[in-house]
Design an enzyme around this catalytic site. Structure first.
Site, PDB file in Angstrom:
ATOM      1  N   LYS A  53      27.721  42.495  77.240  1.00  0.00           N
ATOM      2  CA  LYS A  53      27.444  43.813  77.835  1.00  0.00           C
ATOM      3  C   LYS A  53      26.324  43.694  78.873  1.00  0.00           C
ATOM      4  O   LYS A  53      26.416  44.260  79.968  1.00  0.00           O
ATOM      5  CB  LYS A  53      27.059  44.827  76.744  1.00  0.00           C
ATOM      6  CG  LYS A  53      28.248  45.270  75.900  1.00  0.00           C
ATOM      7  CD  LYS A  53      27.859  46.087  74.674  1.00  0.00           C
ATOM      8  CE  LYS A  53      29.083  46.329  73.788  1.00  0.00           C
ATOM      9  NZ  LYS A  53      28.825  47.072  72.563  1.00  0.00           N
ATOM     10  N   GLN A  97      23.878  48.764  69.000  1.00  0.00           N
ATOM     11  CA  GLN A  97      25.034  47.970  68.555  1.00  0.00           C
ATOM     12  C   GLN A  97      25.272  48.160  67.058  1.00  0.00           C
ATOM     13  O   GLN A  97      24.345  48.084  66.254  1.00  0.00           O
ATOM     14  CB  GLN A  97      24.801  46.486  68.893  1.00  0.00           C
ATOM     15  CG  GLN A  97      25.977  45.578  68.592  1.00  0.00           C
ATOM     16  CD  GLN A  97      27.207  45.859  69.459  1.00  0.00           C
ATOM     17  OE1 GLN A  97      27.098  46.354  70.569  1.00  0.00           O
ATOM     18  NE2 GLN A  97      28.383  45.561  68.946  1.00  0.00           N
ATOM     19  N   ASP A 120      28.121  55.490  74.430  1.00  0.00           N
ATOM     20  CA  ASP A 120      29.139  55.004  73.488  1.00  0.00           C
ATOM     21  C   ASP A 120      30.074  56.142  73.076  1.00  0.00           C
ATOM     22  O   ASP A 120      31.147  55.891  72.530  1.00  0.00           O
ATOM     23  CB  ASP A 120      28.451  54.471  72.218  1.00  0.00           C
ATOM     24  CG  ASP A 120      28.528  52.956  72.110  1.00  0.00           C
ATOM     25  OD1 ASP A 120      29.486  52.375  72.651  1.00  0.00           O
ATOM     26  OD2 ASP A 120      27.629  52.380  71.476  1.00  0.00           O
TER      27      ASP A 120
END
Ligand code: GUN
Length: 294
Positions: A53, A97, A120
């Protein structure tokens, strides 16, 4: 029929090139889109996702604020990091994460992220907005699936899409996105899951099948209508002594057999995978663009 392959790497590269141009336009106006990344612990898969990422951010000119915290990090410390990023004008998107180590309360952490920085798309506020058809950050993997379908010329309006798997990250949000009354959706959606009596009964009626179960060979050739579009979201590690790292990746679809029956199909790897990070970049650029209009 032998299926045409949907090349996720190529579609992802196309979108990333568009984003790079948008990032340059924002930079020209003095705005550097920034992504705040938090990784707790040292799970190898999570580490490799986060590294990918950050590399992707760099490639299109985003700034990423890398926070790698020890596995023993307390809930209070993690919440403080999130709140710090909420208040930081250089950060337009926040990514924590998952999964977090067991002693941490994931729900509380996700709720603490400012919904306007929730790139997200996991905050209940964004999920609610999405279901209502309002402007929202869409979760990256299902949003990537929609983009793959649309950019491959698949007509979704009126199509019967059968999704197999009801996870909060893929199945549920994808069903919600595809049933919306808008230009890139308007499909008839069926959602199958572990409680479904005969999954094949439904998938055989599908113009588009999306497999997101986390189980290899969930979709076999006998479950697919001739010419159907098959999207494989699965990423499963299978032991393979012939490989240097001892494993290979397979999806949820019996690829070799289904490829001979489908009209279009995504491979694993190289299908949906490259789209997930791309849509994270998309959301972050979108978020930075919103601040530019404030
Ligand atoms: N873990 C597995 N997939 C994801 C994702 O899309 N976002 C985050 N934050 N964690 C993940």
């Amino acid at each position: 029929m032998t299926a045409k392959i949907i090349d996720g790497k190529q579609v992802a590269a196309e979108i990333r090139a568009e984003l790079k141009t948008q990032v340059q336009q924002l930079r020209d106006r003095g705005i550097i889109p920034g992504l705040g990344v938090i990784l707790v612990g040292d799970d190898p898969a999570s580490k490799s996702y986060v590294t990918a990422k950050e590399k992707a951010c760099e490639e299109i000119g985003l700034f990423s604020d890398d926070n790698r915290l020890p596995a023993a990090t307390s809930q209070a410390e993690l919440m403080a990091r999130v709140r710090g990023m909420n208040a930081d004008p250089k950060i337009h998107g926040i990514l924590v994460q998952l999964p977090l180590p067991k002693h941490l309360n994931e729900t509380e952490v996700l709720l603490a992220i400012d919904p306007d920085k929730d790139v997200d798309g996991f905050h209940p506020m964004n999920i609610g907005r999405m279901v209502l058809g309002q402007k929202a950050f869409l979760p990256c993997t299902p949003h990537g699936v929609v983009q793959l379908l649309v950019r491959s010329g698949v007509k979704l309006k009126g199509a019967h899409v059968v999704i197999v798997g009801r996870s909060n990250i893929v199945g549920k949000p994808l069903a919600s996105m595809l049933m919306q009354k808008n230009e890139t959706a308007n499909a008839t959606v069926t959602l199958c899951h572990t409680g479904t009596k005969d999954i094949g009964y439904f998938t055989r009626q599908a113009d588009v099948i999306v497999a997101a179960t986390g189980r290899p060979n969930t979709i076999t050739a006998d479950m697919v209508m001739e010419g159907a579009v098959v999207i494989d979201v699965g990423v499963n590690r299978i032991n393979d002594p012939s490989k240097k790292n001892g494993f290979r990746l397979v999806g949820d679809v019996d690829y070799k057999a289904v490829k001979e029956k489908a009209g279009l199909i995504t491979p694993v790897p190289g299908g949906v995978g490259p789209m997930t990070i791309t849509m994270l970049l998309f959301n972050t650029v979108e978020s930075a663009g919103r601040t530019a209009h404030d």
